[in-house]
Design an enzyme around this catalytic site. Structure first.
Site, mmCIF file in Angstrom:
data_model
loop_
_atom_site.group_PDB
_atom_site.id
_atom_site.type_symbol
_atom_site.label_atom_id
_atom_site.label_comp_id
_atom_site.label_asym_id
_atom_site.label_seq_id
_atom_site.Cartn_x
_atom_site.Cartn_y
_atom_site.Cartn_z
ATOM 1 C CD GLU A 218 -2.571 1.234 2.862
ATOM 2 O OE1 GLU A 218 -2.518 2.301 3.344
ATOM 3 O OE2 GLU A 218 -2.758 0.036 3.268
ATOM 4 C CE LYS B 134 -5.851 2.163 7.871
ATOM 5 N NZ LYS B 134 -5.181 2.973 7.046
#
Length: 215
Positions: free
Chosen positions: A43, A133
């Site tokens: 990421e 998340k």
């Protein structure tokens, strides 16, 4: 690679390495080390200068079978679109931005908005988020996954922040879909210790596999 395949890869490997660094060069070297260490997803956060250029370079340099490249710290739909055009296969945000999730769904890109409360988790699911998340994870600890999974067992939860080698197995056993790990892996790049980045990344992958019962 289709969105469902991206999500399956991330789930099977269990590790998303979050890259926050001050230069493109370091981001590329960290990614290379993490590939060697067995990670399946990187990421690149949009706090990194020229993050879209880094994503574009990485997606051109590596196949999706080698590594999945995503974008992090995406705060709005406009940034999500920039990331997707650069080649990002998943988009992560520290909070729920409804327009960002809609845009990702429009282009069939995995969206992973952040949440802290069960209300926020449910709202993210209602908006069509693929993974939620749990951030910042250090405020809760692994028990929060099991607690949230009680009333909403269908939720795919990815804790980020507070995940280290001492507790990653606890997060996975509690039911985490995957974990996001940043500085606990990438901090060694500050001293150009990319071999250490690779080594620690491998240790995370091994612990995740053990927690899942993989040989």
């Amino acid at each position: 690679m289709e969105k469902e395949q991206v999500l399956q890869r991330i789930h099977e490997n269990g590790l998303v390495v979050v890259v926050r660094t001050e230069s493109k060069e370091k981001a590329l070297k960290i990614t290379e080390a993490c590939i060697k260490g067995g990670a399946s997803a990187i990421e690149i956060t949009f706090t990194v200068p020229h993050a879209d250029e880094i994503i574009r370079t990485l997606t051109a340099s590596y196949s999706e079978d080698e590594i999945l490249i995503g974008a992090g710290t995406v705060l709005d739909a406009e940034t999500a679109r920039i990331a997707i055009l650069a080649g990002a296969k998943f988009v992560v945000s520290p909070y729920l931005n409804v327009e960002m999730v809609k845009l990702c769904n429009r282009y069939r890109i995995a969206s992973m908005p952040g949440a802290m409360t069960i209300k926020e988790v449910v709202e993210a699911l209602e908006c069509g988020a693929d993974v939620v998340k749990i951030f910042p994870g250090e405020l809760f600890g692994p028990k929060i996954i099991k607690a949230y999974k009680g009333p909403i067992p269908q939720a795919r939860l990815m804790p980020t922040g507070g995940v280290d080698l001492d507790n990653v197995d606890e997060w996975m056993k509690a039911g985490a879909f995957a974990v996001g790990v940043g500085s606990n892996i990438t901090k060694y790049a500050a001293n150009e210790q990319y071999d250490k980045v690779e080594e620690v990344c491998r240790q995370f992958v091994e612990k995740i596999n053990n927690a899942k019962g993989k040989v």
